[in-house]
Design an enzyme around this catalytic site. Structure first.
Site, short mmCIF file in Angstrom:
data_model
loop_
_atom_site.label_atom_id
_atom_site.label_comp_id
_atom_site.label_asym_id
_atom_site.label_seq_id
_atom_site.Cartn_x
_atom_site.Cartn_y
_atom_site.Cartn_z
N HIS A 29 -43.13 -48.54 60.25
CA HIS A 29 -42.08 -49.47 60.67
C HIS A 29 -41.37 -48.92 61.91
O HIS A 29 -40.42 -48.15 61.78
CB HIS A 29 -41.07 -49.69 59.55
CG HIS A 29 -41.66 -50.22 58.28
ND1 HIS A 29 -42.45 -49.44 57.45
CD2 HIS A 29 -41.58 -51.44 57.70
CE1 HIS A 29 -42.83 -50.18 56.41
NE2 HIS A 29 -42.31 -51.39 56.54
N HIS A 69 -38.11 -46.88 54.87
CA HIS A 69 -39.14 -47.24 55.85
C HIS A 69 -38.74 -46.80 57.26
O HIS A 69 -39.59 -46.78 58.16
CB HIS A 69 -39.39 -48.75 55.82
CG HIS A 69 -38.19 -49.58 56.15
ND1 HIS A 69 -37.30 -50.01 55.19
CD2 HIS A 69 -37.73 -50.06 57.33
CE1 HIS A 69 -36.36 -50.73 55.76
NE2 HIS A 69 -36.58 -50.77 57.07
N GLY A 116 -36.54 -45.49 49.32
CA GLY A 116 -37.55 -46.53 49.35
C GLY A 116 -36.99 -47.82 48.78
O GLY A 116 -36.82 -48.80 49.50
N PRO A 117 -36.68 -47.86 47.46
CA PRO A 117 -36.08 -49.07 46.89
C PRO A 117 -34.72 -49.32 47.52
O PRO A 117 -33.78 -48.56 47.30
CB PRO A 117 -35.96 -48.74 45.40
CG PRO A 117 -36.92 -47.62 45.16
CD PRO A 117 -36.93 -46.84 46.43
N ASP A 154 -29.70 -54.16 56.64
CA ASP A 154 -29.53 -55.54 56.18
C ASP A 154 -30.13 -55.75 54.81
O ASP A 154 -29.54 -56.38 53.93
CB ASP A 154 -30.16 -56.51 57.18
CG ASP A 154 -29.42 -56.56 58.51
OD1 ASP A 154 -28.21 -56.85 58.51
OD2 ASP A 154 -30.05 -56.31 59.55
N HIS A 264 -40.93 -54.90 63.16
CA HIS A 264 -40.34 -54.33 61.95
C HIS A 264 -41.34 -53.51 61.14
O HIS A 264 -41.05 -52.37 60.76
CB HIS A 264 -39.76 -55.45 61.07
CG HIS A 264 -38.95 -54.95 59.90
ND1 HIS A 264 -39.47 -54.15 58.90
CD2 HIS A 264 -37.66 -55.14 59.57
CE1 HIS A 264 -38.54 -53.88 58.01
NE2 HIS A 264 -37.42 -54.46 58.40
N GLU A 411 -24.91 -51.33 35.34
CA GLU A 411 -25.82 -50.31 34.82
C GLU A 411 -26.64 -49.62 35.90
O GLU A 411 -26.79 -48.40 35.90
CB GLU A 411 -26.77 -50.94 33.78
CG GLU A 411 -26.10 -51.39 32.50
CD GLU A 411 -25.53 -52.80 32.58
OE1 GLU A 411 -25.00 -53.29 31.56
OE2 GLU A 411 -25.62 -53.42 33.67
N PHE A 437 -30.16 -52.85 27.70
CA PHE A 437 -29.74 -52.93 29.10
C PHE A 437 -30.37 -51.84 29.96
O PHE A 437 -30.11 -51.78 31.17
CB PHE A 437 -28.22 -52.87 29.21
CG PHE A 437 -27.51 -53.99 28.49
CD1 PHE A 437 -28.11 -55.24 28.37
CD2 PHE A 437 -26.26 -53.80 27.93
CE1 PHE A 437 -27.47 -56.28 27.70
CE2 PHE A 437 -25.62 -54.84 27.25
CZ PHE A 437 -26.23 -56.08 27.14
N HIS A 461 -27.80 -48.53 20.12
CA HIS A 461 -28.24 -49.84 19.65
C HIS A 461 -29.75 -49.98 19.90
O HIS A 461 -30.21 -50.82 20.66
CB HIS A 461 -27.46 -50.97 20.32
CG HIS A 461 -26.00 -50.97 20.01
ND1 HIS A 461 -25.21 -49.86 20.16
CD2 HIS A 461 -25.18 -51.96 19.54
CE1 HIS A 461 -23.96 -50.14 19.82
NE2 HIS A 461 -23.92 -51.41 19.42
N ASP A 469 -25.89 -59.87 17.09
CA ASP A 469 -25.89 -60.16 18.52
C ASP A 469 -27.13 -60.92 18.96
O ASP A 469 -27.15 -61.53 20.04
CB ASP A 469 -25.79 -58.86 19.33
CG ASP A 469 -24.37 -58.33 19.40
OD1 ASP A 469 -23.43 -59.14 19.23
OD2 ASP A 469 -24.20 -57.13 19.63
N HIS A 473 -29.90 -59.09 22.71
CA HIS A 473 -29.36 -57.73 22.64
C HIS A 473 -30.23 -56.80 21.80
O HIS A 473 -29.85 -55.65 21.56
CB HIS A 473 -27.94 -57.75 22.06
CG HIS A 473 -26.90 -58.16 23.06
ND1 HIS A 473 -26.99 -59.31 23.79
CD2 HIS A 473 -25.75 -57.55 23.45
CE1 HIS A 473 -25.93 -59.41 24.58
NE2 HIS A 473 -25.17 -58.36 24.41
N ARG A 529 -27.36 -47.90 16.16
CA ARG A 529 -26.03 -48.46 15.92
C ARG A 529 -25.63 -48.31 14.45
O ARG A 529 -24.49 -48.00 14.12
CB ARG A 529 -26.04 -49.94 16.29
CG ARG A 529 -24.73 -50.67 15.95
CD ARG A 529 -24.98 -52.16 15.78
NE ARG A 529 -23.75 -52.92 15.64
CZ ARG A 529 -23.69 -54.12 15.09
NH1 ARG A 529 -24.79 -54.68 14.60
NH2 ARG A 529 -22.55 -54.77 15.01
#
Length: 672
Positions: A29, A69, A116-117, A154, A264, A411, A437, A461, A469, A473, A529
């Protein structure tokens, strides 16, 4: 202050090196790296404080690159610092190279984080800023007076995690955090205007940030903004620099290639590349050449830094003599070695939720590990990380004397910021939320594994027994997902993530001991839990360290082995009693970690779970969770649905997770 003409020449040299790396690799790039060269040049040649001879010096400024990149830009600047050689950058994106396509953490070469991410780099930087504040509160300003810089783009601003980080950093007033936003208005497949119309400056101002808007290709404007940001005492700073994608690039016909989306994500190629090198003042016969005056600029900065850090080292040495106990403590904190913890006073209650057992362990850690930071995504009283919080207090703006980070319902940001704290060094972090989660955290878990950051993931949990729940959940597939990572190895050949699901409160203690001893990889701790019946008296919980072990009371000469982890082990114990009444001899095995178990000797594995044995697995997750342990002759009883809303004891009955149904299932299995 350096001459503007020289600064422009240096930025062009970075552009030439960056575009040439991509051209030689035939991959990469170039556009963003060319546009960002001015900022990286000013920062690295005038502001960033580091020790040229001691790259891991604790007092150094940190620089976190979010858009990985744009690695050619970073590698080029680090080459000017003499951290890479020309041969290194010529091997960009090649097998065995230390200049991979996206940077991988390498402190010896000046790279603080793997990137990267998009968006995660925001969080690493904010986490590092928190760590610096936390350590300053304990060690004083003498030892912790550096700045945390981040480079964002961006795409990273569009990722949701950036908003989570913006809110949290703004709320805490992290004035040691300075982010440069490379706002070139172009991304990989569209111009930014096609997907965003927000006022980014107003957004960050609303979060309480100090926002500066500049021409991001003007070294004088960049310098002025960095000076202002370094003087800011109350707020994090965002410098929005309007830059030119592909700055200096020309097309094959000699017309401008700037602001062009095609720069790019692909090499310029052919005459576009040669025209660009000529336009930037490079040498087509030697495009990897460093201009003498540019190398002198960076060498002069290194000489200046040697004087600066010599004074800092002298001040730090004086502090160490005046504060020997703190100095010894600091050395331990930054050593990367496991802390010494006395667990002898901890006596777990029986028949309690394993999350409560975890809370008791966290209480010990709060008292004995002064450099530990624990966080929760607004669930501390449910995931029981409040076992730690009850013995400290939360961070607030201007007060980092506590050791608990309230992340709110964020999270992913929480996980990445805790990773960032450990990337900074000097701290140990753990974070909690519900197991279901953990889905929000998967990108962070993967990056922690890649970077070998030993964070502690605390998930409570753990199964459908969340009950009322309902299925939204109730984790079903989550254990199988995280255990897939147990099958991966990191660069050092270790398990990428150590996953531990203890069978009762006493096993929870051993799991926490293992987590605190593991300073090489992330550890995932999965807790219940509901109340869990304790294993029989006399069970040797040290077997937890081997990933699987025989539960006390098992028959020495068995007809069938029952294997499980976590909450299901006690069900196996009770089911075994029913089977014995029919004359069936049973071994019960608790297997908190398949990854660890497969690391043991072949002899031990055969001793616990022989290949030719009849093995029946019980899991509250997908059957595949245990299929690797029961083998081809075995059978697994698990879930193949998302669960239902009802009290957990009703669900145990309806879904077949009772000793009576286990008895029935095993009888049918043995009759086959």
């Amino acid at each position: 202050m350096n001459d503007k003409e020289l600064m422009n020449r240096a930025a062009d040299n970075i552009r030439i090196l960056a575009v040439s790396m991509v051209e030689k690799a035939k991959s990469g790039h170039p556009g963003g790296a060319m546009g960002g060269a001015d900022f990286i040049n000013v920062l690295f040649s005038e502001f960033l404080v580091y020790d040229p001879d001691q790259p891991e010096w604790t007092g150094r400024d940190r620089f976190y690159l979010d858009p990985g990149h744009m690695s050619p830009m970073l590698y080029a600047a680090l080459t000017l610092q003499r951290k890479f050689t020309i041969d290194d950058i010529k091997q960009f994106r090649q097998w065995g190279s230390i200049t991979p396509g996206h940077p991988e953490r390498d402190l010896a070469h000046g790279i603080e984080n793997s990137s990267g991410p998009l968006g995660q780099g925001h969080a690493y930087a904010a986490g590092a800023a928190i760590a610096e504040k936390f350590l300053e509160a304990r060690l004083g300003h003498t030892m912790m007076q550096h700045k945390i810089y981040a480079y964002i783009s961006d795409g990273g601003v569009q990722e949701g995690i950036s908003s989570e980080v913006g809110r949290l950093a703004g709320n805490l007033g992290l004035n040691n955090l300075i982010m440069f936003y490379d706002a070139n208005d172009i991304q990989l497949s569209t111009e930014c205007g096609a997907v965003m119309c927000e006022d980014t400056a107003m957004k960050y101002q609303a979060w309480g940030w100090n926002v500066l808007k500049i021409d991001g290709n003007d070294p004088d404007a960049i310098r002025a903004a960095l000076n202002a940001a370094n003087k800011e005492e109350q707020r994090s700073t965002l410098i929005i620099g309007k830059t030119v994608m592909g700055k200096g690039a020309l097309q094959a016909d000699g017309s401008s290639y700037e602001h062009n989306i095609k720069t790019h994500g692909a090499p310029l190629g052919g005459e576009a590349y040669t025209n660009t090198i000529k336009n930037l003042g490079g040498d087509l016969n030697d495009p990897f050449k460093i201009f003498p005056e540019v190398q002198k600029l960076y060498d002069d900065r290194n000489a200046e830094l040697r004087q600066i850090v010599a004074e800092r080292h002298a001040t730090e040495d004086a502090w160490k003599k005046q504060n020997p106990s703190k100095a010894e403590q600091m050395q331990q904190w930054f050593s990367g070695k496991a802390p010494k913890i006395d667990w002898s006073g901890l006596v777990q209650k029986r028949d309690i939720p394993t999350r409560n057992g975890s809370a008791a362990c966290l209480g010990v850690l709060a008292e004995q590990v002064p450099n530990m930071i624990v966080s929760s995504a607004d669930l501390s009283n449910s995931d029981k990380t409040d076992g730690f919080l009850k013995k400290t207090h939360s961070f607030t703006r201007g007060d980092f004397s506590g050791a608990f980070f309230q992340a709110g319902v964020s999270e992913l940001a929480m996980a990445c910021m805790c990773i960032g704290m450990m990337l900074h060094g000097g701290v140990i972090t753990a974070m909690g939320t519900f197991f279901v989660f953990s889905d929000y955290m998967k990108p962070a878990i993967r990056m922690a594994a890649l970077m070998q950051v030993p964070v502690k993931f605390v998930w409570s949990h753990d199964a459908f027994r969340v009950g009322e729940d309902g299925p939204t959940h109730e984790p079903v597939e989550q254990e199988a997902q995280i255990r897939l990572m147990e099958k991966l190895q990191n660069h050092a050949g270790q398990d990428s993530v150590r996953v531990l699901r203890p069978a009762d409160s006493n096993a929870a203690t051993v799991c926490w001991q293992m987590a605190m001893e593991n300073m090489d990889t992330p550890t995932a701790l999965i807790f219940s839990r509901q109340n869990v019946k304790s294993l029989p008296e006399g069970t040797n919980y040290e077997g937890t360290r081997k990933g699987a072990y025989i539960v006390k009371g098992s028959d020495e000469d068995y007809d069938v082995i029952l294997a499980a982890s976590g909450s299901e082990v006690s069900t196996c114990v009770d089911g075994a009693e029913l089977l014995r009444k029919d004359g069936i001899k049973v071994r019960v095995v608790s297997a908190p970690s398949e990854g660890l178990f497969r690391r043991q000797s072949k002899e031990y594995q055969e001793e616990i779970l022989p290949k030719n044995a009849k093995i029946f697995g019980l899991t509250a997750g997908l059957p595949v969770t245990l299929e690797g342990l029961v083998g081809t002759n075995g059978k697994v009883f698990g879930l193949n649905s998302f669960g239902f809303s009802a009290p957990y004891k009703v669900l145990d009955e309806k879904l077949g997770f009772t000793p009576e149904n286990l008895y029935k299932q095993v009888k049918e299995y043995l009759a086959q």
